[in-house]
Design an enzyme around this catalytic site. Structure first.
Site, PDB file in Angstrom:
ATOM      1  N   HIS A  65       0.875  -1.174   0.000  1.00  0.00           N
ATOM      2  CA  HIS A  65       0.000   0.000   0.000  1.00  0.00           C
ATOM      3  C   HIS A  65       0.916   1.230   0.000  1.00  0.00           C
ATOM      4  O   HIS A  65       2.025   1.185   0.514  1.00  0.00           O
ATOM      5  CB  HIS A  65      -0.832  -0.053   1.280  1.00  0.00           C
ATOM      6  CG  HIS A  65      -1.935   0.956   1.389  1.00  0.00           C
ATOM      7  ND1 HIS A  65      -1.709   2.256   1.764  1.00  0.00           N
ATOM      8  CD2 HIS A  65      -3.274   0.849   1.203  1.00  0.00           C
ATOM      9  CE1 HIS A  65      -2.869   2.909   1.806  1.00  0.00           C
ATOM     10  NE2 HIS A  65      -3.837   2.081   1.465  1.00  0.00           N
ATOM     11  N   LYS A 117     -10.799  -1.193  10.240  1.00  0.00           N
ATOM     12  CA  LYS A 117     -10.909  -2.317   9.318  1.00  0.00           C
ATOM     13  C   LYS A 117     -11.273  -3.604  10.052  1.00  0.00           C
ATOM     14  O   LYS A 117     -11.475  -4.641   9.435  1.00  0.00           O
ATOM     15  CB  LYS A 117      -9.613  -2.498   8.536  1.00  0.00           C
ATOM     16  CG  LYS A 117      -9.353  -1.353   7.544  1.00  0.00           C
ATOM     17  CD  LYS A 117      -8.214  -1.680   6.617  1.00  0.00           C
ATOM     18  CE  LYS A 117      -7.657  -0.463   5.913  1.00  0.00           C
ATOM     19  NZ  LYS A 117      -8.559   0.153   4.956  1.00  0.00           N
ATOM     20  N   ASP A 152       2.783  -4.732   7.846  1.00  0.00           N
ATOM     21  CA  ASP A 152       1.528  -4.003   7.693  1.00  0.00           C
ATOM     22  C   ASP A 152       0.402  -5.028   7.779  1.00  0.00           C
ATOM     23  O   ASP A 152       0.149  -5.779   6.841  1.00  0.00           O
ATOM     24  CB  ASP A 152       1.536  -3.278   6.333  1.00  0.00           C
ATOM     25  CG  ASP A 152       0.154  -2.761   5.927  1.00  0.00           C
ATOM     26  OD1 ASP A 152      -0.816  -2.923   6.699  1.00  0.00           O
ATOM     27  OD2 ASP A 152       0.058  -2.202   4.826  1.00  0.00           O
ATOM     28  N   CYS A 156      -4.858   2.592  -3.638  1.00  0.00           N
ATOM     29  CA  CYS A 156      -3.633   3.104  -3.008  1.00  0.00           C
ATOM     30  C   CYS A 156      -2.481   2.122  -3.211  1.00  0.00           C
ATOM     31  O   CYS A 156      -1.643   1.933  -2.318  1.00  0.00           O
ATOM     32  CB  CYS A 156      -3.827   3.404  -1.523  1.00  0.00           C
ATOM     33  SG  CYS A 156      -5.022   4.715  -1.239  1.00  0.00           S
ATOM     34  N   GLN A 205      -4.890  -5.535   6.657  1.00  0.00           N
ATOM     35  CA  GLN A 205      -5.864  -6.428   6.027  1.00  0.00           C
ATOM     36  C   GLN A 205      -5.784  -7.849   6.570  1.00  0.00           C
ATOM     37  O   GLN A 205      -6.581  -8.703   6.175  1.00  0.00           O
ATOM     38  CB  GLN A 205      -5.650  -6.462   4.508  1.00  0.00           C
ATOM     39  CG  GLN A 205      -5.834  -5.131   3.821  1.00  0.00           C
ATOM     40  CD  GLN A 205      -7.281  -4.655   3.810  1.00  0.00           C
ATOM     41  OE1 GLN A 205      -8.205  -5.412   4.113  1.00  0.00           O
ATOM     42  NE2 GLN A 205      -7.479  -3.396   3.484  1.00  0.00           N
TER      43      GLN A 205
END
Lengths: 419, 149
Positions: free
Chosen positions: A135, A238, A212, A377, A215
């Site tokens: 991202h 999220k 990261d 993104c 997700q």
């Protein structure tokens, strides 16, 4: 080391969906006269009543600043804020509460990681290794840090199916890499990367691993110690929590070695005009009044998903992914799936022959179906697969097979109208 | 679905699928690149001039139905106009797609009236105006890519 709890033996989540969905009032809305079919969960998830209630109760009855007052309300606010930290620690499988830093979200967490590591670890020949599916929030801060420090960016290329080229990874990861910053689950492709193996290899060459997890956290069990990540970031919104709150996990010894990031109240030990000394982590990285209400809401969200069972959520979404992939390929001629890695989360990025994703999004919206269109993104991913943009349907714990069916009907409508 | 048909009028769908004046001319007096970072659309507008009159207007690039049709219909409208007239038409077109009324019964807008439905879709206004913003950059001989952001 603790281990992940054994797989949840309860019945599949699908049987409880009517009850679960009732806790999310927005899911009962109508959009342009049609029932809402919300398939943009990778952008943000809806918030259950338990989260909204927790935020309201905090703001209504326990409002005060934390870590400051001697009065009762401040003590209550502090206790609730710190209890929320404990909930995040437990959710991530971290060892100690002080390893959890509250931040605005994944972007802020990654900027914190970049700024503090750049100051201490990066330089010429002390490079940063990323993947081709990051991202923008895990690219741009590192680019800035590399420009400032003289380090180079190394990028692991992607295979045609959206998996990482792990042979290239092995070649690119050597003693010249100071930081490996990688996405756990791709928001644009759905690919789940072999993070545990990658962190182990990073450790072998002495590189710090930054993950990261934005997700990854909503879609299945995560245990940062089993992953072996040094730093791990995620966003509350999220994972069914509020916007404006997230967390950065950092291994205690690493956090202790990092310099402050933002200066201000709560992050210092002593301040004089000749110089200041810093508080221990996590306070060192939480300058200013934090998002107290958001932290309490985030804890409620994590309790909510933990109560449902992360294993069951993962199994439910895996079932939806298989079902949706099959239906789309069978019933939508001219569909191209972007990202078909064997290890994949409930994210389907696609294009339709001859129809721009933006037009797909507008027509589906008028069928009540919310999807994301654009570059997500992740412009390098779009470039890699030669598309300006994709349409993306992403699932959540409350998504039903009927909603997948509605997407198929909606896409046929798109093709009738624009094909 | 009637309101969606307001947006995707037959003329727009036709120009979106079969854009006119598509492809770079052999020689252009002015050109500019446009980019809508929201959706990744990119296009280039080319102008062939005789003095300040537009002899030919062409474009290429990739975009959604709205931005492609808008570029296609724009190039048709521009031929034979002066640069000053083009600027006036853009002002009226912008008013049209953002819900203004100054364009009503203005013969200068001709076929561009089909974009009136865009005003009901605020997120698509940028699609409809990308070509026009790029045109403006070309007439001002700005060499930098313009962005709708």
């Amino acid at each position: 080391m603790t281990t992940i709890s054994s797989p949840d033996a309860r019945a599949p989540l699908a049987a409880e969906l009517p009850t679960i969905r009732a806790a999310y009032p927005a899911l009962g809305r109508r959009v342009h006269g049609k029932p809402l079919v919300y398939l943009d969960n990778a952008a943000t998830t809806h918030k259950p009543l338990a989260v909204l209630d927790a935020e309201r109760e905090q703001a209504m009855w326990h409002n005060a600043n934390v870590h400051r007052g001697v009065h009762l309300l401040s003590q209550e606010a502090t206790e609730r804020y710190e209890a929320a930290r404990s909930t995040v620690r437990s959710f991530l499988g971290a060892a100690e509460d002080r390893e959890i830093v509250f931040v605005r979200g994944t972007t802020e967490a990654l900027n914190l990681a970049t700024a503090t590591l750049a100051a201490t670890r990066l330089g010429p020949g002390r490079d940063v290794l990323l993947t081709g599916m990051e991202h923008h929030s895990n690219i741009v801060p590192w680019q800035l840090a590399c420009q400032a420090s003289g380090a180079s960016l190394r990028v692991v290329p992607l295979l045609d199916d959206g998996s990482l080229d792990m042979e290239a990874f092995d070649r690119l990861l050597d003693g010249g890499v100071a930081v490996m910053a990688i996405v756990h689950t791709s928001n644009a492709l759905g690919t789940i990367n072999p993070v545990q193996a990658m962190c182990a290899k990073a450790r072998e060459v002495g590189a710090i691993s930054v993950v990261d997890g934005a997700q990854a956290v909503p879609h299945g069990p995560v245990n940062v110690r089993e992953l072996g990540a040094d730093l791990f970031a995620f966003s509350g919104h999220k994972v069914y929590g509020p916007t404006g709150i997230g967390a950065l996990y950092g291994r205690a010894e690493l956090l202790e070695s990092l310099p402050p990031w933002q200066g201000g109240g709560d992050m210092i030990r002593t301040v004089t005009f000749e110089g200041s000394t810093w508080a221990e982590p996590p306070a060192r990285f939480e300058a200013g009044t934090p998002n107290i209400t958001g932290a309490v809401g985030l804890a409620a969200a994590l309790d909510h998903v933990t109560g449902l069972g992360m294993d069951r959520i993962a199994a439910h979404e895996a079932d939806l992914l298989t079902y949706a992939t099959g239906r789309l390929l069978a019933d939508i001629p001219g569909i191209n799936l972007i990202g078909t890695a064997p290890a994949k989360a409930g994210v389907i990025s696609f294009t339709l022959d001859g129809i721009h994703p933006h037009d797909i999004g507008t027509v589906l919206d008028h069928e009540g179906i919310a999807i994301r269109t654009g570059h997500h993104c992740a412009q390098p991913v779009m470039d890699r697969y030669g598309v300006p943009a994709t349409a993306r349907a992403s699932f959540g714990l409350y998504t039903t097979r009927e909603e997948v069916d509605a997407l198929v009907v909606g896409l046929r409508r798109v093709q009738e109208m624009l094909g | 679905m009637s309101d969606l048909r307001e947006l995707y009028q037959e003329l727009i769908l036709d120009h979106g699928k079969h854009p006119r004046n598509f492809g770079a001319p052999e020689h252009a007096d002015r050109e500019a690149k446009g980019h809508n970072p929201l959706c990744g659309d990119r296009l280039t507008v080319y102008l062939v001039l005789d003095g300040d009159r537009i002899v030919d207007a062409r474009f290429d690039g990739a975009g959604c139905a709205i931005s492609t049709a808008s570029a296609s219909l724009m190039t048709e409208t521009l031929k034979g106009r002066t640069l000053a007239e083009a600027e006036q038409i853009f002002a009226k077109f912008h008013d049209l797609v953002t819900g203004g009324r100054s364009h009503l019964d203005d013969p200068e807008l001709e076929k561009l009236e089909v974009f009136a439905g865009v005003s009901e879709f605020p997120v698509r206004v940028k699609c409809a105006t990308l070509a026009w913003h790029t045109l403006k950059a070309a007439t001002e001989a700005s060499s930098d890519a313009v962005s709708t952001e």
